[in-house]
Design an enzyme around this catalytic site. Structure first.
Site, mmCIF file in Angstrom:
data_model
loop_
_atom_site.group_PDB
_atom_site.id
_atom_site.type_symbol
_atom_site.label_atom_id
_atom_site.label_comp_id
_atom_site.label_asym_id
_atom_site.label_seq_id
_atom_site.Cartn_x
_atom_site.Cartn_y
_atom_site.Cartn_z
ATOM 1 N NE ARG A 79 -1.815 3.480 0.074
ATOM 2 C CZ ARG A 79 -1.286 2.329 -0.365
ATOM 3 N NH1 ARG A 79 -2.048 1.412 -0.943
ATOM 4 N NH2 ARG A 79 -0.006 2.089 -0.226
ATOM 5 C CG HIS A 123 3.256 2.259 -4.030
ATOM 6 N ND1 HIS A 123 1.972 2.215 -3.541
ATOM 7 C CD2 HIS A 123 3.388 1.139 -4.777
ATOM 8 C CE1 HIS A 123 1.353 1.112 -3.977
ATOM 9 N NE2 HIS A 123 2.194 0.449 -4.734
ATOM 10 C CD GLU A 168 1.718 -4.692 -1.461
ATOM 11 O OE1 GLU A 168 2.508 -5.166 -2.292
ATOM 12 O OE2 GLU A 168 0.489 -4.802 -1.554
ATOM 13 C CG ASN A 294 -1.954 -2.919 0.237
ATOM 14 O OD1 ASN A 294 -2.698 -2.108 0.784
ATOM 15 N ND2 ASN A 294 -0.871 -2.563 -0.436
ATOM 16 C CE1 TYR A 296 -5.094 -6.004 -5.384
ATOM 17 C CE2 TYR A 296 -3.334 -6.041 -3.778
ATOM 18 C CZ TYR A 296 -4.112 -5.340 -4.670
ATOM 19 O OH TYR A 296 -3.922 -4.005 -4.851
ATOM 20 C CD GLU A 360 -2.201 -1.469 -3.025
ATOM 21 O OE1 GLU A 360 -2.093 -2.585 -3.602
ATOM 22 O OE2 GLU A 360 -1.271 -0.660 -2.923
HETATM 23 C C1 FCB Z 1 0.128 -4.471 -4.892
HETATM 24 C C2 FCB Z 1 0.808 -3.161 -5.166
HETATM 25 C C3 FCB Z 1 0.087 -2.285 -6.148
HETATM 26 C C4 FCB Z 1 -0.496 -3.089 -7.297
HETATM 27 C C5 FCB Z 1 -1.298 -4.244 -6.760
HETATM 28 C C6 FCB Z 1 -1.981 -5.059 -7.842
HETATM 29 O O1 FCB Z 1 1.061 -5.413 -4.459
HETATM 30 O O2 FCB Z 1 0.969 -2.440 -3.960
HETATM 31 O O3 FCB Z 1 0.976 -1.286 -6.588
HETATM 32 O O4 FCB Z 1 0.511 -3.489 -8.141
HETATM 33 O O5 FCB Z 1 -0.500 -5.087 -5.992
#
Ligand code: FCB
Length: 456
Positions: A79, A123, A168, A294, A296, A360
């Site tokens: 990607r 992006h 995002e 995405n 985290y 992500e």
């Molecule tokens: C996301 C972004 C990516 C990167 C990660 C850590 O929000 O899409 O570009 O910065 O965080």
């Protein structure tokens, strides 16, 4: 394969992800125009250390080395994003053939390596010329984005079969226009809510453009969705408000018929007079082939502990760091069960049978090279192991998850954090551009080749 391995479904797509401004460098090569990130990163005080993407990972020149690393990871897909101002220097009109040629080279080299290109159109690197006309806060952007999508679909649709319109949009609208920590660096709630709607409208118009120029390909959007956990009854309403601002404001228009009622005009485009026009909601709700997600870290809300505040997520919303959970170099919580909750509670009830991809997921740590030239990032291995186990549980619970892309292939320019925060499965020495596969990259290669998680 031993029976205690966690196997993923046949055909599960393993991938790694990057974004143009974070890796390419070469900001003026072949007539590329400036983007808002060129402008922002060159503005004193905006990024850590004054870092810019001028060189980044030099992937404009070194993409063959990147592809060698993708081969070592054994991924089926890569990607990456297209830089809009590399293709249309000022965001409108005739495409720049040198920009198209660059991406043709990358796409052909990927196909040669048997790796599927998964292309993000946007992006975050908006052509500066379009920002000068109002950027995402201006309705005209939807038309410009549709033209750009058509250019990309015509040029690459014969070989690119998976498209992501936007990455995002919440971050674009809120971090870019509301709090100003990202380009274009504005602190303007009215522009932020307008940007929110125009991003979605542009997405809908791009879907139409790709359906006609790249017919038969898979088209989706990538959202960063939140899991917000209240620690008490009193915090429940605050948590729900937070999720409506970050999740409902996108999932609603895309999948369930409109913007969430509970939001005020500061966050809901539907409550801003004149912003939403006839047909917009139909355009935005165009059927998709998949949803990209995405993820985290989870968020916690504890109204009784404002002293424990880790960061403020918006007016009236206090996020806390629960005791006992690890945090990454970004100060992000590590709690793998949150990705399962995301898929089972937040996503699947809204998307039903639609295929989902994690586009992500990853973590940043203070990596270093040992004297014998290795990067032994045990924390990242552990993060991956935990999150992939939780993802596997979500699939077992019936979530239609079809693939997982690790963020990131390479250490790269982490936006306002510059080069201080490393997310790669591959280490990049920014002084020499040497690439070193980290221990986490070796671990990920084991997972992709077995299509299973090794037993712990
Ligand atoms: C996301 C972004 C990516 C990167 C990660 C850590 O929000 O899409 O570009 O910065 O965080």
């Amino acid at each position: 394969m031993s029976s205690d391995q966690l196997r993923f479904p046949d055909g599960f797509l393993w991938g790694a992800a990057t974004a143009a401004y974070q890796i390419e460098g070469a900001p003026e090569a072949g007539g590329k125009g400036p983007s808002i990130w060129d402008t922002f990163s060159h503005t004193p005080g905006k990024t850590f250390h004054g870092d810019t993407g001028d060189v980044a990972c030099d992937s404009y020149n070194r993409y063959p080395e990147d592809i060698e690393m993708l081969k070592r990871l054994g991924v089926g897909a890569y990607r990456f994003s297209l830089s809009w101002p590399r293709i249309q220097a000022d965001g409108r009109g005739e495409p720049n053939s040198k920009g198209l040629d660059y991406y043709n080279r990358v796409i052909d080299a990927l196909l040669e390596a048997d790796i599927e290109p998964a292309v993000t159109l946007y992006h975050w690197d908006l052509p500066q010329a379009l920002q000068d006309k109002g950027g995402w806060a201006s309705r005209d952007i939807a038309e410009a984005f549709a033209e750009y999508a058509a250019v990309a679909g015509e040029a690459f649709g014969d070989r690119v079969h998976r498209w992501i319109t936007l990455n995002e949009p919440w971050v674009c609208a809120n971090v870019g226009y509301r709090v100003g920590r990202h380009a274009p660096g504005l602190k303007d709630a009215a522009q932020a809510v307008a940007a929110n709607h125009h991003l979605l409208l542009a997405h809908g118009r791009a879907v139409q453009a790709l359906r006609s120029t790249a017919a038969g390909t898979q088209i989706g959007i990538t959202l960063n969705l939140a899991v917000v956990r209240p620690v008490s009854k009193e915090a429940e309403d605050v948590a729900a408000e937070f999720e409506a601002r970050q999740n409902g404001v996108y999932l609603g228009p895309l999948f369930t018929g409109g913007y969430p009622d509970r939001l005020t005009s500061e966050y809901s485009p539907a409550k801003v007079p004149g912003l939403v026009q006839d047909e917009d909601m139909t355009t935005i709700a165009a059927p998709l082939d998949f949803l990209g997600v995405n993820f985290y870290f989870p968020n916690y809300v504890d109204l009784a502990r404002p002293d424990g505040e880790l960061r403020r997520a918006g007016p009236g919303i206090v996020m806390v760091q629960p005791e006992g959970l690890p945090i990454t170099a970004m100060n992000w919580l590590v709690e793998p069960s949150s990705i399962r909750e995301l898929l089972t509670r937040v996503v699947a009830p809204v998307t039903g049978e639609l295929p989902i991809y994690i586009t992500e997921n990853g973590s940043s740590w203070y990596d270093y090279v040992t004297q014998d030239g290795r990067v032994e990032d045990y924390e990242r291995v552990s993060y991956l192991q935990g999150h992939l186990t939780a993802v596997h549980e979500a699939i077992a619970q019936g979530v239609n998850l079809r693939g997982y892309f690790a963020w990131s292939l390479l250490d790269n320019f982490e936006w306002a954090e510059g080069y201080a925060k490393r997310f790669g499965l591959v280490y990049v020495d920014f002084a020499t551009q040497q690439r070193i596969l980290k221990l986490s990259g070796e671990f990920f290669a084991e997972v992709t080749s077995a299509n299973a998680l090794p037993a712990e």
